[in-house]
Design a protein around this motif. Structure first.
Motif, PDB file in Angstrom:
ATOM      1  N   LEU A  84      -8.141  15.751  12.497  1.00  0.00           N
ATOM      2  CA  LEU A  84      -7.165  16.616  11.888  1.00  0.00           C
ATOM      3  C   LEU A  84      -7.589  16.993  10.279  1.00  0.00           C
ATOM      4  CD1 LEU A  84      -4.314  17.597  12.041  1.00  0.00           C
ATOM      5  CD2 LEU A  84      -3.476  15.504  11.404  1.00  0.00           C
ATOM      6  N   SER A  85      -7.987  15.666   9.405  1.00  0.00           N
ATOM      7  CA  SER A  85      -8.443  15.591   8.233  1.00  0.00           C
ATOM      8  C   SER A  85      -9.470  16.299   7.845  1.00  0.00           C
ATOM      9  CB  SER A  85      -8.846  14.105   7.759  1.00  0.00           C
ATOM     10  OG  SER A  85      -7.834  13.046   8.445  1.00  0.00           O
ATOM     11  N   ALA A 333      -3.308  22.786  -0.268  1.00  0.00           N
ATOM     12  CA  ALA A 333      -3.136  21.283  -0.538  1.00  0.00           C
ATOM     13  C   ALA A 333      -2.987  20.643   0.819  1.00  0.00           C
ATOM     14  CB  ALA A 333      -2.118  21.045  -1.780  1.00  0.00           C
ATOM     15  N   LEU A 334      -2.347  21.291   1.862  1.00  0.00           N
ATOM     16  CA  LEU A 334      -1.882  20.717   3.090  1.00  0.00           C
ATOM     17  C   LEU A 334      -2.819  19.610   3.580  1.00  0.00           C
ATOM     18  CD1 LEU A 334      -3.177  22.135   6.075  1.00  0.00           C
ATOM     19  CD2 LEU A 334      -2.056  24.033   4.872  1.00  0.00           C
ATOM     20  N   PRO A 335      -4.237  19.817   3.599  1.00  0.00           N
ATOM     21  CA  PRO A 335      -4.889  18.628   4.047  1.00  0.00           C
ATOM     22  C   PRO A 335      -4.692  17.268   3.565  1.00  0.00           C
ATOM     23  CG  PRO A 335      -6.305  20.568   3.625  1.00  0.00           C
ATOM     24  CD  PRO A 335      -4.951  20.928   2.845  1.00  0.00           C
ATOM     25  N   LEU A 336      -4.144  17.149   2.331  1.00  0.00           N
ATOM     26  CA  LEU A 336      -3.771  16.063   1.755  1.00  0.00           C
ATOM     27  C   LEU A 336      -2.898  15.204   2.444  1.00  0.00           C
ATOM     28  CD1 LEU A 336      -3.996  16.817  -2.014  1.00  0.00           C
ATOM     29  CD2 LEU A 336      -5.661  15.943  -0.491  1.00  0.00           C
ATOM     30  N   VAL A 337      -1.817  16.146   2.910  1.00  0.00           N
ATOM     31  CA  VAL A 337      -0.905  15.484   3.849  1.00  0.00           C
ATOM     32  C   VAL A 337      -1.349  15.151   5.324  1.00  0.00           C
ATOM     33  CG1 VAL A 337       1.542  16.067   4.976  1.00  0.00           C
ATOM     34  CG2 VAL A 337       0.958  16.886   2.655  1.00  0.00           C
ATOM     35  N   THR A 339      -4.487  14.568   6.285  1.00  0.00           N
ATOM     36  CA  THR A 339      -5.007  13.499   6.139  1.00  0.00           C
ATOM     37  C   THR A 339      -4.567  11.989   6.119  1.00  0.00           C
ATOM     38  OG1 THR A 339      -6.993  14.368   4.785  1.00  0.00           O
ATOM     39  CG2 THR A 339      -6.946  12.105   4.784  1.00  0.00           C
ATOM     40  N   PHE A 340      -3.349  12.003   5.527  1.00  0.00           N
ATOM     41  CA  PHE A 340      -2.506  10.837   5.526  1.00  0.00           C
ATOM     42  C   PHE A 340      -1.844  10.669   6.824  1.00  0.00           C
ATOM     43  CE2 PHE A 340       1.896   9.260   5.647  1.00  0.00           C
ATOM     44  CZ  PHE A 340       1.907   8.217   5.104  1.00  0.00           C
ATOM     45  N   TRP A 341      -1.730  11.741   7.724  1.00  0.00           N
ATOM     46  CA  TRP A 341      -1.121  11.475   9.116  1.00  0.00           C
ATOM     47  C   TRP A 341      -2.267  11.116  10.042  1.00  0.00           C
ATOM     48  CZ3 TRP A 341       3.304  10.516   9.641  1.00  0.00           C
ATOM     49  CH2 TRP A 341       4.590  11.031   8.900  1.00  0.00           C
ATOM     50  N   GLY A 342      -3.464  11.760   9.709  1.00  0.00           N
ATOM     51  CA  GLY A 342      -4.864  11.518  10.407  1.00  0.00           C
ATOM     52  C   GLY A 342      -5.214  10.056  10.672  1.00  0.00           C
ATOM     53  N   ILE A 343      -5.068   9.554   9.485  1.00  0.00           N
ATOM     54  CA  ILE A 343      -5.557   8.239   9.186  1.00  0.00           C
ATOM     55  C   ILE A 343      -4.284   7.037   9.735  1.00  0.00           C
ATOM     56  CG2 ILE A 343      -6.220   6.432   7.653  1.00  0.00           C
ATOM     57  CD1 ILE A 343      -7.487   8.723   6.043  1.00  0.00           C
ATOM     58  N   LEU A 344      -3.134   7.487   9.123  1.00  0.00           N
ATOM     59  CA  LEU A 344      -2.106   6.461   9.604  1.00  0.00           C
ATOM     60  C   LEU A 344      -1.688   6.411  11.021  1.00  0.00           C
ATOM     61  CD1 LEU A 344      -0.391   4.620   8.238  1.00  0.00           C
ATOM     62  CD2 LEU A 344       1.389   6.392   7.969  1.00  0.00           C
ATOM     63  N   LEU A 345      -1.369   7.701  11.435  1.00  0.00           N
ATOM     64  CA  LEU A 345      -0.942   8.076  12.827  1.00  0.00           C
ATOM     65  C   LEU A 345      -2.024   8.072  13.929  1.00  0.00           C
ATOM     66  CD1 LEU A 345       1.798   8.554  14.288  1.00  0.00           C
ATOM     67  CD2 LEU A 345       1.404  10.980  14.052  1.00  0.00           C
ATOM     68  N   LEU A 364     -12.037  14.350  -0.341  1.00  0.00           N
ATOM     69  CA  LEU A 364     -10.596  14.346  -0.926  1.00  0.00           C
ATOM     70  C   LEU A 364     -10.546  14.374  -2.428  1.00  0.00           C
ATOM     71  CD1 LEU A 364      -8.981  11.665   1.643  1.00  0.00           C
ATOM     72  CD2 LEU A 364      -8.872  14.189   1.585  1.00  0.00           C
ATOM     73  N   SER A 365     -11.424  13.655  -3.131  1.00  0.00           N
ATOM     74  CA  SER A 365     -11.528  13.930  -4.553  1.00  0.00           C
ATOM     75  C   SER A 365     -11.740  15.289  -5.182  1.00  0.00           C
ATOM     76  CB  SER A 365     -12.083  12.727  -5.174  1.00  0.00           C
ATOM     77  OG  SER A 365     -12.092  11.413  -4.608  1.00  0.00           O
ATOM     78  N   MET A 366     -12.739  15.894  -4.469  1.00  0.00           N
ATOM     79  CA  MET A 366     -13.166  17.269  -4.793  1.00  0.00           C
ATOM     80  C   MET A 366     -11.978  18.251  -4.508  1.00  0.00           C
ATOM     81  SD  MET A 366     -15.197  18.816  -6.358  1.00  0.00           S
ATOM     82  CE  MET A 366     -16.402  17.739  -6.708  1.00  0.00           C
ATOM     83  N   PHE A 367     -11.402  18.065  -3.312  1.00  0.00           N
ATOM     84  CA  PHE A 367     -10.167  18.913  -2.925  1.00  0.00           C
ATOM     85  C   PHE A 367      -9.049  18.683  -3.692  1.00  0.00           C
ATOM     86  CE2 PHE A 367      -6.797  20.258  -0.122  1.00  0.00           C
ATOM     87  CZ  PHE A 367      -7.481  21.631   0.454  1.00  0.00           C
ATOM     88  N   ILE A 368      -8.652  17.490  -4.115  1.00  0.00           N
ATOM     89  CA  ILE A 368      -7.454  17.444  -5.257  1.00  0.00           C
ATOM     90  C   ILE A 368      -8.036  17.979  -6.486  1.00  0.00           C
ATOM     91  CG2 ILE A 368      -6.146  15.615  -6.583  1.00  0.00           C
ATOM     92  CD1 ILE A 368      -6.683  13.640  -4.203  1.00  0.00           C
ATOM     93  N   VAL A 369      -9.073  18.066  -7.115  1.00  0.00           N
ATOM     94  CA  VAL A 369      -9.441  18.695  -8.266  1.00  0.00           C
ATOM     95  C   VAL A 369      -9.261  20.241  -8.020  1.00  0.00           C
ATOM     96  CG1 VAL A 369     -11.222  19.006  -9.849  1.00  0.00           C
ATOM     97  CG2 VAL A 369     -10.828  16.696  -8.974  1.00  0.00           C
TER      98      VAL A 369
END
Length: 382
Positions: A84-85, A333-337, A339-345, A364-369
Motif C-alpha cells: 500500500l505505502s 498527499a494521500l500516500p501519507l495516510v 502509509t500509516f494504514w499500511g504499517i499500522l493495520l 516519505l520525507s521527500m514526499f512531504i517536502v
C-alpha cells in the motif's frame, strides 16, 4: 480494498461494488451542488447542460474517466505486489510529475513555476526512493522465507507456522510434511515474520509468491501514467483551452463534467471486471456474475471505498477549478495516510532491514517536502 484482498475476496467482486457507489457520489454532487442557484445562459445548471451541444468537452471528461478507471484497476493489483505505502507514493508522484506539468500549461501558468517545478523534482526523487524501497523489502522477505525453509529442513520446531501447501518459484518452500507433523499451531503469526508472510499468502486473493519484482513495479508505473492523464483531461473539459466548443456554448461546470467523467469510469470498470470474472489475470480463480451477486463478504467496505473515492475526486476537481488543477494535485498527499494504514493495520515493513527503513524514511520525507512545495505554488483562476 486492500483489506478485502488480504481476506481473500476477489478484486473483480470488490471493484464492481466500488464502482457502483463511486458513480452514486457523482450523481449526488450533480443534483446538489450542480443545481444550486438559478440557471442562466451565462451559468447553466447541471440539468440544463445535459441538453447543450457541448460534446467535445463531454468527450474530454469521459476520456478522463476511462484513464482513471484503468489506473484504479491496475492499482488494485499493484497493492498486492508492491504494498500500500510504496504503490501510492509512486503512482501519486508520477501523477504529479506528468499531470501537474500538463495542468500548469493548460491553466495558463497560474501556479508559480519557480516553486512548482522544484516540487515536481522532489516527486521524481520520491519515485526513485519508492522503487528502491520495494526492491529492498522484496529482498528482505525472500531472506525471511529462505531462512524459514532452511529451519524446516533441519527439523527445527517452527512456532506459529500456519498450514500451507504453497511453494514459490524462488525456492522459498514451505515444507508441508513438517507442518503436518505438528510443527505448526493456529496462533496468529506476528507482523513481519516468515510465518506472517506465508499465512497472508494462504489467505489473500492475489498470490504474489514467486512473482518477479518488476511485475509489481510495471503495474504500478502503468497506474501512475493513467492517473497523470485524468486531471488534465478534466481540466480541458471544464475550461476548453483548445476552443473546441461552438461560440455561445458555455463551458461544462465542474459538476456536469464530473458526472460524465464518472459515467465513463463506471462503464469501463463494469466491462473490464465482468470480463475478468470469466477470464481472470495473474492466475486468479474464475468467477461468475452469479458468484459476484452472492458474495456479501466485505461488500460494505467496497461500497464505502467507492463513496470515499467519488467524493474525494469531486472535491479535488472543485478545488482545481478555483485554485488551479496543478495545485489541486496536492491531494496526492494521500500516500501519507495510506502509509500509516499500511504499517499500522497491515504490518508492512515490520522486521525489515535497516536499509529498507532508511529508504522508507527518505521516500516519505521527500514526499512531504514535495507536497508542501506543490501547495505553496497555488494561484487563483481569473
Amino acid at each position: 480494498m486492500t483489506l478485502l484482498e488480504r481476506r481473500g475476496r476477489l478484486p473483480q467482486h470488490t471493484y464492481l461494488d466500488y464502482t457502483l457507489t463511486n458513480l452514486l457520489a457523482a450523481v449526488i454532487i450533480a443534483f446538489t451542488f450542480g443545481e444550486i442557484g438559478n440557471s442562466t445562459i451565462e451559468k447553466p445548471n447541471f440539468l440544463n447542460q445535459l441538453s447543450q451541444d457541448n460534446w467535445p468537452s463531454v468527450l474530454f471528461a469521459m476520456a478522463g474517466g476511462v484513464v482513471l478507471s484503468l489506473g484504479n484497476l491496475a492499482t488494485q493489483y499493484a497493492w498486492a505486489f508492491v504494498g500500500l505505502s510504496v504503490t501510492e507514493v509512486i503512482t501519486s508522484s508520477i501523477t504529479v510529475v506528468i499531470g501537474t506539468t500538463l495542468n500548469y500549461f493548460l491553466d495558463d501558468k497560474i501556479n508559480r513555476a519557480e516553486i512548482l517545478f522544484p516540487g515536481v523534482g522532489c516527486f521524481l526523487i520520491a519515485v526513485s526512493f519508492g522503487s528502491a524501497v520495494h526492491a529492498s523489502n522484496a529482498a528482505d522477505n525472500k531472506e525471511k522465507l529462505t531462512s524459514f525453509s532452511n529451519d524446516t529442513k533441519d527439523g527445527a520446531k517452527i512456532k506459529d507456522a500456519p498450514i500451507s501447501n504453497k511453494t514459490n518459484a524462488n525456492n522459498d518452500t514451505v515444507i508441508k510434511e513438517d507442518l503436518e507433523n505438528g510443527l505448526g499451531t493456529k496462533e496468529k503469526a506476528k507482523f513481519g515474520t516468515a510465518h506472517f508472510l506465508i499465512e497472508l499468502e494462504n489467505k489473500r486473493a492475489i498470490k504474489v509468491f514467486g512473482k518477479g519484482t518488476l511485475i509489481g513495479l510495471a503495474i504500478t508505473f502503468f497506474a501512475g501514467v493513467c492517473f497523470s492523464l485524468f486531471s488534465p483531461a478534466f481540466n480541458l473539459a471544464t475550461n476548453d483551452q483548445w476552443h473546441t466548443l461552438k461560440a455561445g456554448v458555455h463551458h461544462l461546470s465542474v459538476y456536469t463534467a464530473f458526472f460524465y467523467f464518472s459515467v465513463s469510469c463506471f462503464v469501463i470498470a463494469v466491462i473490464l471486471n465482468i470480463s475478468f470474472l470469466y477470464r481472470p489475470v495473474l492466475n486468479l480463480p474464475k468467477s461468475s456474475i452469479k458468484a459476484y451477486l452472492s458474495d456479501w463478504n466485505g461488500r460494505g467496505w467496497a461500497l464505502l471505498a467507492g463513496l470515499l473515492c467519488g467524493f474525494g475526486n469531486g472535491l479535488q476537481f472543485m478545488g482545481g477549478q478555483a485554485a488551479g488543477y496543478a495545485a489541486a494535485d496536492a491531494v496526492q498527499a494521500l500516500p501519507l495516510v495510506s502509509t500509516f494504514w499500511g504499517i499500522l493495520l497491515f504490518g508492512e515493513y515490520r522486521r525489515s532491514s535497516r536499509r529498507t527503513y532508511v529508504l522508507l524514511v527518505g521516500m516519505l520525507s521527500m514526499f512531504i517536502v514535495a507536497v508542501g512545495v506543490l501547495m505553496a505554488s497555488s494561484g487563483h483562476r481569473k
